[in-house]
Structure formats: structure tokens, C-alpha cells
Scaffold this active site. Structure first.
Site, mmCIF file in Angstrom:
data_model
loop_
_atom_site.group_PDB
_atom_site.id
_atom_site.type_symbol
_atom_site.label_atom_id
_atom_site.label_comp_id
_atom_site.label_asym_id
_atom_site.label_seq_id
_atom_site.Cartn_x
_atom_site.Cartn_y
_atom_site.Cartn_z
ATOM 1 N N ARG A 204 33.541 24.467 37.569
ATOM 2 C CA ARG A 204 34.405 23.280 37.578
ATOM 3 C C ARG A 204 33.721 22.068 38.194
ATOM 4 O O ARG A 204 33.978 20.929 37.781
ATOM 5 C CB ARG A 204 35.692 23.563 38.362
ATOM 6 C CG ARG A 204 36.665 24.489 37.655
ATOM 7 C CD ARG A 204 37.887 24.740 38.535
ATOM 8 N NE ARG A 204 38.640 23.523 38.807
ATOM 9 C CZ ARG A 204 39.650 23.437 39.661
ATOM 10 N NH1 ARG A 204 40.038 24.522 40.325
ATOM 11 N NH2 ARG A 204 40.277 22.299 39.851
ATOM 12 N N ASP B 222 22.859 27.177 45.835
ATOM 13 C CA ASP B 222 24.094 26.465 45.505
ATOM 14 C C ASP B 222 23.730 25.191 44.748
ATOM 15 O O ASP B 222 22.672 24.611 44.968
ATOM 16 C CB ASP B 222 24.817 26.128 46.815
ATOM 17 C CG ASP B 222 26.253 25.712 46.632
ATOM 18 O OD1 ASP B 222 26.482 24.626 46.069
ATOM 19 O OD2 ASP B 222 27.154 26.454 47.059
ATOM 20 N N LYS C 226 39.096 28.086 46.286
ATOM 21 C CA LYS C 226 40.085 29.162 46.239
ATOM 22 C C LYS C 226 39.511 30.411 46.919
ATOM 23 O O LYS C 226 38.747 31.169 46.303
ATOM 24 C CB LYS C 226 40.441 29.503 44.784
ATOM 25 C CG LYS C 226 40.919 28.311 43.952
ATOM 26 C CD LYS C 226 42.255 27.780 44.423
ATOM 27 C CE LYS C 226 42.745 26.659 43.504
ATOM 28 N NZ LYS C 226 44.013 26.060 43.987
ATOM 29 N N HIS D 89 27.972 23.179 54.409
ATOM 30 C CA HIS D 89 28.098 21.736 54.626
ATOM 31 C C HIS D 89 28.609 21.351 56.020
ATOM 32 O O HIS D 89 28.449 20.199 56.437
ATOM 33 C CB HIS D 89 29.035 21.123 53.588
ATOM 34 C CG HIS D 89 28.525 21.181 52.186
ATOM 35 N ND1 HIS D 89 27.304 20.686 51.810
ATOM 36 C CD2 HIS D 89 29.087 21.692 51.053
ATOM 37 C CE1 HIS D 89 27.126 20.879 50.514
ATOM 38 N NE2 HIS D 89 28.194 21.490 50.031
#
Length: 540
Positions: A271, A176, A31, A141
């Protein structure tokens, strides 16, 4: 802000109000709206008063093609949800799977993300700032010709390529929860960039790379460092391995500049994440790196619980500014998102920490042993530094491209910049007040770029003297080709994996000689690259 050595440190911050309008899809975990929520807290806490706020330029096709293949970038530029059926099987090689959907404004989203990281790198190169922040960046990525893991354009690699014009050694650190595979792969065979990634590693956890034994290849052997971790790692355990490893890396490698990817999916309650870090534990990583007083580019990354992402990156903006924030969140347009406690900090869960002390010690010992295999501060050779401040020409701009300098507006005082072009890089009044949500009343995909409200809720920009004209609108030339030592028996480019397909020619006013280069092709980790070796190089 002031460093530990007593010197005042300058911070610049990149934000484009349009970034929160892009929408991957209703069920997609990514998002971009989280960046708007972050900016709202930055405003309400008053942090913008302590730094320079810039709207980044939108990276153009040429800039993005310094790493990505031209065909891939052209495809991204042309793709839209309405015409994707026209591309046939070709599209599957670029955008495989559901992780990277085709959405309205996809290419512009990539332009904003990459533009912020490139602009921040240019600021650092120019020594116009000590710390540059781009929370819209950190998309680690993306590969040369493939979107991956919600990432289409690898802004990190593009920013590092820009930094390598002026800096011999760049250190990349990634916190991350997912392995920074795209960045590692890009620089896997060079010693010009050392990549250090702290991440969850295991089968069935994306991207299933980043094993401890993956250490780089060729001239890049031992310059890729992976710290594989298990579920549930908490603040104390993470600090116990992060600080010793980073300290040893900096002591050994002696980087000229650091890029820190602050993916917030390593926070508790994410999440998609499986770690158990709080804001304080996550923020300690930034605080520790900042303490070395090395030029620093701070980027975003993952993070899929929006309210915690906004909390985290606001808190870390404050850390960059040496500013303490009250735990009570200020009133803001998304205040209800932070219910029920409406606090800045979050508490860890009761998840079991599957990272025993003995395992972390073994990982550290292995990494320290690998670091002993590399020379301290490896020297490099570089070509002459190219020009790098060119105002990006837009399709509807009748003015010709003009080189602009941060300090005086250009080398030629007789050349004037049109007001229209200058205004493009001033943060307009309403960009500090946009508050549109993506909830039930959200605009649909087809109108996601509706203009912002004309009546801002925050003070106007002219009342905020820290908002300035951003004249570092992107790099003018392609990245340099960098050569190996003349004593080497081969003349392959140590940065070949980053400078995939860039050809640069340079000329001197005092000489008419031409630099020539020979090109070969190799493949690393499935990544085809060009190896270009300039015959003429100068020591730096």
C-alpha cells in the site's frame, strides 16, 4: 536446521498473542493484526515444531530508557486517548502529526515489540540460539524522544545495545522500503555498529533521508552505508546490489552478530511501498545473510498489505529453518484474505524498473570506495560484562527480583522461583489458537484487550514439546559505557549516541576501587547525547 558448514543451527521465535489486538485506527495503514496472521500461517504450516516458541517479556521503563529519554517513556506510559488533552503542547514534541496516533494500549504494544527484540538479543548473547526471530519488532523510525513513522519505541536500537554487551561489532541491515533513519541516527558517531540500509530515496518519500553521501561522522565515519534506490526495483536488480554490498561489508567489518530488519513494504503491491520484489527476491536477502553462519536477530518492520506481510514473514521463518513450504496455503482462520488464488507466493507487477544497471554499479563503486577507508575489524575496549538475566518484576508480584539463568534457573540453587512467576513465561494453550479478526465484527478500541478464547482450535501446548519456558526475561542492568582506545587523545564514548543517558557503576569483589567517568554533551543530527568516558577499561 543445518548450516552450510554442517552444524545444526538453533532457532527461537518470539510471539505474544496480544499483539494482534492493538489497533492504530480504522484508516491507519499500520495493522498489528498482520503479525497474528503471520503466526497463524506459521502454525498451520507446522513450522512451530522445528523451533522454540517463546512469549517475550514486556520491556519495562528502565529498559526502554537505555536509549529513549525517561521523560518521553513516562509520557508514552501515561498517554491514553481519554487523557491526551491533559498534556497540552508538550505532547506535540513527542507525537507530532497523524502518523503516530494515540491509541488504547499503545504503551503495552511498545513493551511487547521491544521485549521480543531484547529477549532475542539476550538469547544470542547467551549462545542459547543461533537465530532469533521477532516479527513484532523492526520499528526503525523511532528517535530518542520522538515517535516517527508509526514507530514509538525503537526496539532495534534497544536490541543492539543489549548485543553490544557481549559483541564488539554489530552489523545492522535494513531492507524496508523506507530508510532506517532512527537506527542510523542512534549509531551515527560510533564504529561499534555498522548500519546498511537499502531503501527508496527521494523527495516527498518518507523520511527523505538516507542519501549515498550520508556515511556517518566522527568515529562512525564510513560506518553508515546507504543504498538509495528508485521505484520498481525487481528481484534480479535488488540481488545484484544487495549481495555484493553485504559481502564486502562482512568481509571488511567482520561483525560478531547481525541484525536484519525484514520490512515487507518493499514487496510488490504494498500500500505504501514502490518496489517490485516478490517473496523469493525478498527472502533471498535473508537466505544470503544466514549463509555466513553469524548469529542473527531477524526482525519485522514495515508492510501494509496484510496478506502479503503474513506470506512474506511465514516464508522467511521457513528460510530460517531451512524448510520448503508448499505453494498452496493451508486452511487457517484468515484463509479468505488470500483470495482469489490462495497461494503462498505472489507475482511481480509490470511496474517499470527505474534502476538501470549503470546506476547500481555507480552506487556499488562508491560504497566499496568508502569501505576501503575503514580498518578491517576495528578493535574496541569494553568494561566488564554486567549481569543480564533478571526476571522482570511486575507491579502485582510480591516476590523479589531473582536472577535467572537459561540453563539452571539461577546461580543460587537455594533460591526458588514461584510457580506464578515461572508460568508468566510459558506459552499458554490458547495462545496458539487465537483467531479473532479485526473486520466488521471486530471489538472496539475500548475493549481491545479482551481475553483470548478458552477453547483453542489447534492442538494444546502440552502436545507440542517445542514450546518451552522462556527464562530470558530481560536484561538486569543498564547498558555498558564503552571507552575508546587509551592511545586516543580524547576519551569520548564511541557508543555515545546509543547509550544516551545511562550511568553504570561496577565493583569487584577483589578490589574496592571505583570506576569514575566524565560526561559531556554533544548533538548529532539534532540528537542530544551524553558522552561518558570510563577511566578504567579492560581489553576484550
Amino acid at each position: 536446521m543445518t548450516s552450510r558448514n554442517g552444524f545444526k543451527r538453533k532457532v527461537c521465535y518470539y510471539y505474544d498473542a496480544e499483539i494482534g489486538n492493538f489497533y492504530y485506527g480504522k484508516k491507519h495503514p499500520m495493522k498489528p493484526h498482520r503479525i497474528r496472521m503471520t503466526h497463524e500461517l506459521v502454525l498451520m504450516y507446522g513450522l512451530y515444531r522445528k523451533m522454540e516458541v517463546y512469549r517475550p517479556h514486556k520491556a519495562n521503563e528502565e529498559e526502554m530508557s537505555r536509549f529513549h529519554s525517561s521523560e518521553y517513556i513516562r509520557t508514552l506510559r501515561s498517554l491514553e486517548p481519554d487523557n491526551m488533552h491533559n498534556f497540552g503542547p508538550q505532547i506535540n514534541s513527542f507525537l507530532a502529526g497523524e502518523d503516530c496516533p494515540i491509541f488504547n494500549g499503545m504503551y503495552e504494544f511498545c513493551q511487547i515489540s521491544a521485549g521480543g527484540s531484547i529477549s532475542g538479543a539476550i538469547k544470542l548473547n547467551k549462545k542459547a540460539t543461533d537465530i532469533a526471530i521477532n516479527w513484532a519488532g523492526g520499528l526503525h523510525h523511532a528517535k530518542k524522544a520522538e515517535a516517527s513513522g508509526f514507530c514509538y519505541v525503537n526496539d532495534i536500537v534497544l536490541g543492539i545495545i543489549e548485543l553490544l554487551k557481549y559483541h564488539q561489532r554489530v552489523l545492522y541491515i535494513d531492507i524496508d522500503v523506507h530508510h532506517g533513519d532512527g537506527v542510523e541516527e542512534a549509531f551515527y558517531i560510533t564504529d561499534r555498529v555498522m548500519t546498511v540500509s537499502f531503501h527508496k530515496f527521494g523527495k516527498n518519500f518518507f523520511p527523505e533521508t538516507g542519501d549515498l553521501k550520508d556515511i556517518g561522522a566522527e568515529r562512525g565515519k564510513h560506518y553508515a552505508i546507504n543504498v538509495p534506490l528508485n521505484d520498481g526495483i525487481d528481484d534480479l536488480s535488488f540481488e545484484s546490489i544487495f549481495q555484493p554490498v553485504v559481502s564486502k561489508v562482512i568481509e571488511t567489518y567482520r561483525p560478531n552478530v547481525i541484525v536484519l530488519q525484514c520490512g515487507a513494504d518493499s514487496l510488490t503491491g504494498d500500500r505504501l511501498g514502490v518496489f517490485n520484489l516478490t517473496l523469493k527476491g525478498h527472502g533471498k536477502c535473508l537466505e544470503f545473510v544466514k549463509g555466513f553462519d553469524i548469529p542473527l536477530l531477524i526482525l519485522g518492520g514495515g508492510g501494509y498489505t496484510k496478506k502479503n506481510v503474513a506470506r512474506c514473514w511465514t516464508y522467511e521463518t521457513a528460510i530460517a529453518l531451512n524448510t520448503d513450504l508448499p505453494n498452496d496455503l493451508p486452511q487457517n482462520d484468515y484463509f479468505e484474505y488470500y483470495a482469489p488464488d490462495f497461494k503462498l507466493h505472489i507475482s511481480p507487477s509490470n511496474a517499470f524498473n527505474q534502476n538501470p544497471y549503470q546506476n547500481l554499479e555507480k552506487i556499488k563503486a562508491t560504497i566499496f570506495e568508502n569501505l576501503r577507508s575503514i580498518p578491517h575489524a576495528p578493535s574496541v575496549q569494553m568494561r566488564d560484562i554486567p549481569n543480564n538475566f533478571t526476571l522482570i518484576k511486575h507491579d502485582n508480584d510480591d516476590d523479589s527480583d531473582i536472577d535467572m539463568d537459561d540453563d539452571d534457573g539461577g546461580d543460587d540453587p537455594e533460591v526458588r522461583i514461584s510457580q506464578q512467576r515461572s508460568d508468566r513465561h510459558i506459552l499458554p494453550d490458547n495462545e496458539l489458537s487465537d483467531s479473532e479478526d479485526e473486520g466488521d465484527g471486530r471489538r472496539d478500541d475500548s475493549c481491545h484487550l479482551i481475553s483470548q478464547p478458552t477453547q483453542p482450535k489447534k492442538p494444546k501446548v502440552e502436545q507440542q514439546p517445542m514450546v518451552v519456558v522462556a527464562t530470558n526475561a530481560g536484561a538486569a542492568t543498564a547498558a555498558d559505557d564503552l571507552s575508546q582506545s587509551p592511545s586516543s587523545t580524547t576519551t569520548t564514548n564511541p557508543l555515545s549516541s546509543a547509550l544516551m543517558h545511562t550511568t553504570t557503576s561496577s565493583s569487584s569483589s577483589s578490589s574496592s576501587s571505583t570506576t569514575s567517568s566524565s560526561t559531556t554533551t554533544t548533538t548529532t543530527n539534532g540528537l542530544a547525547v551524553n558522552l561518558t568516558s570510563p577511566e578504567a577499561a579492560t581489553n576484550v
